[in-house]
Design a protein around this motif. Structure first.
Motif, PDB file in Angstrom:
ATOM      1  N   VAL A   1     -23.609 -49.558  58.900  1.00 13.55           N
ATOM      2  CA  VAL A   1     -24.127 -48.185  58.853  1.00 13.55           C
ATOM      3  C   VAL A   1     -25.278 -48.045  59.841  1.00 13.55           C
ATOM      4  N   ALA A   2     -26.182 -49.039  59.836  1.00 13.87           N
ATOM      5  CA  ALA A   2     -27.327 -49.000  60.739  1.00 13.87           C
ATOM      6  C   ALA A   2     -26.897 -49.201  62.191  1.00 13.87           C
TER       7      ALA A   2
ATOM      8  N   ARG B   1     -24.069 -48.534  63.554  1.00 15.77           N
ATOM      9  CA  ARG B   1     -23.379 -47.332  64.037  1.00 15.77           C
ATOM     10  C   ARG B   1     -24.390 -46.245  64.396  1.00 15.77           C
ATOM     11  N   ALA B   2     -25.424 -46.078  63.553  1.00 17.57           N
ATOM     12  CA  ALA B   2     -26.451 -45.069  63.821  1.00 17.57           C
ATOM     13  C   ALA B   2     -27.208 -45.366  65.112  1.00 17.57           C
ATOM     14  N   MET B   3     -27.343 -46.650  65.442  1.00 16.02           N
ATOM     15  CA  MET B   3     -28.059 -47.050  66.656  1.00 16.02           C
ATOM     16  C   MET B   3     -27.155 -47.061  67.883  1.00 16.02           C
TER      17      MET B   3
ATOM     18  N   GLU C   1     -18.507 -48.362  66.864  1.00 14.14           N
ATOM     19  CA  GLU C   1     -17.755 -47.187  66.462  1.00 14.14           C
ATOM     20  C   GLU C   1     -16.777 -47.620  65.372  1.00 14.14           C
TER      21      GLU C   1
END
Length: 297
Positions: free
Chosen positions: A49-50, A52-54, A58
Motif C-alpha cells: 500500500v505504501a 504503491r502510494a510512493m 503498480e
C-alpha cells in the motif's frame, strides 16, 4: 529523479518483487514475495500500500493479477530503466546462491579453440560482491534457451561485463513435458481417509499425492507434511480433502520443457503435476529434467 531511502522492510520487499518479476515476466503475488523473504503475507500487503502510494509499484487485477515494479523501482534497485523490459534477461547464480543480477547479453569468445572457451557476459544489477574465481551459472535464457556454467576470470564494473571460462554449455531442446514425465501417476480421491494416503506414501515411497474429484479432475494435493500435521493434531480419521493443498503446481502436458524449468525456479519447487483437460496424467520432477540434460553432454 530524487529517490528517497526506504525502510529496510520496504527495500527488501521491493528488491524481491523486482527479482521475481524479472524471472517470471508476469505480475507477482504477495504470497510469492512472502515465501521468498520468509515473512508474513500481511506484512507484504501492508507494505505494498505504501510502495504503491510512493510510485514504486503498480497493481494488476484479475486472476492473473499481482504487483509489477515501476521505472522508479528499477532505478531504486540500480537497474537500467530504458532497457530492462526490452531485453531477453536471464538469472545468474554465484557459488550456487541466487543473486539480483541478470544477463542482458552473451557473446561467445574463442569458439575455434576448444581448450579456451570463454563468454563475455553483460549484466545488470549490483556487481560489487562478484569476485574473480567465483563459480557462475547463467540461464536458462528465454530465447536461445542456453545454460552456461563456468568460472569468472575477468570483471569490469564500468562496462558491466564479466568474462566467464565455460565449463559447461547446454542448449535446452524444444521438448514437450509429456516426453519426460512419469506417466504412472498415483492419485487419491478427495473423500479418502488420511490414513489411506499414509499407507500409499509408505508402500510407494512417495511424498505427494494429487487429489481428484469424482470425475477425475485434480482438486488439490496432499503431502507427507499434511499427514504429519494431522497426526500431531490427532486427526488421522479426517479425509484428505480436509488437509489438501489447494494451490497445486500443475503444467499442461503440451507445455515446453523450458516452461517447466521456469515454473520450478520461480515457485522454488521440485515437482509439477502434469495435466490434460484438468486431469492429472503424469508428474515431472527436477530430477527428471536434470537427468535428461545430463544425457545431452
Amino acid at each position: 529523479m530524487m529517490i528517497e531511502k526506504l525502510p529496510s522492510t520496504y527495500a527488501s520487499i521491493l528488491n524481491a518483487l523486482v527479482e521475481l518479476y524479472m524471472m517470471s515476466k508476469r505480475p507477482v503475488k504477495s504470497r510469492d514475495i512472502a515465501e521468498k523473504l520468509s515473512i508474513n503475507e500481511g506484512t507484504v500487503r501492508n507494505s505494498m500500500v505504501a510502495l504503491r502510494a510512493m510510485g514504486y509499484i503498480e497493481s494488476k487485477t484479475g486472476p492473473y493479477g499481482g504487483y509489477v515494479p515501476t521505472q522508479k523501482a528499477l532505478e531504486y534497485v540500480k537497474m537500467p530503466t530504458n532497457t530492462v523490459f526490452a531485453l531477453d534477461i536471464a538469472p545468474i547464480t554465484i557459488n550456487k546462491l541466487s543473486t539480483n543480477l541478470y544477463v542482458t547479453g552473451i557473446e561467445l569468445l574463442d569458439v575455434i579453440n576448444p581448450f579456451s572457451n570463454r563468454a563475455l557476459v553483460r549484466v545488470i544489477g549490483d556487481m560489487k560482491n562478484i569476485r574473480i574465481g567465483d563459480n557462475v551459472r547463467i540461464g536458462p535464457t528465454a530465447n536461445s534457451r542456453v545454460i552456461i556454467e563456468g568460472v569468472i576470470t575477468e570483471k569490469n564494473e564500468g562496462l558491466r561485463e564479466l568474462v566467464v571460462a565455460i565449463n559447461k554449455l547446454i542448449a535446452i531442446p524444444k521438448v514437450k513435458v509429456d516426453a519426460l514425465m512419469s506417466k504412472n501417476v498415483i492419485t487419491i480421491k478427495h473423500d479418502s481417509l488420511l490414513k489411506d494416503a499414509a499407507k500409499v506414501f509408505a508402500e510407494k515411497k512417495i511424498r505427494a499425492l494429487p487429489i481428484i474429484d469424482d470425475e477425475g479432475r485434480i482438486v488439490g494435493l496432499i503431502t507427507t507434511s499434511e499427514i504429519a500435521k494431522a497426526y500431531y493434531e490427532g486427526n488421522l480419521n479426517a479425509k484428505v480433502g480436509d488437509y489438501a493443498r489447494r494451490d497445486v503446481p500443475t503444467i499442461d502436458k503440451e507445455a515446453d520443457l523450458y516452461d517447466a524449468m521456469r515454473l520450478m525456479t520461480v515457485n522454488k519447487i521440485g515437482r509439477l503435476i502434469v495435466v490434460s483437460g484438468g486431469k492429472p496424467v503424469g508428474i515431472i520432477t527436477r530430477t527428471d529434467i536434470l537427468q535428461y540434460l545430463a544425457s545431452l553432454d
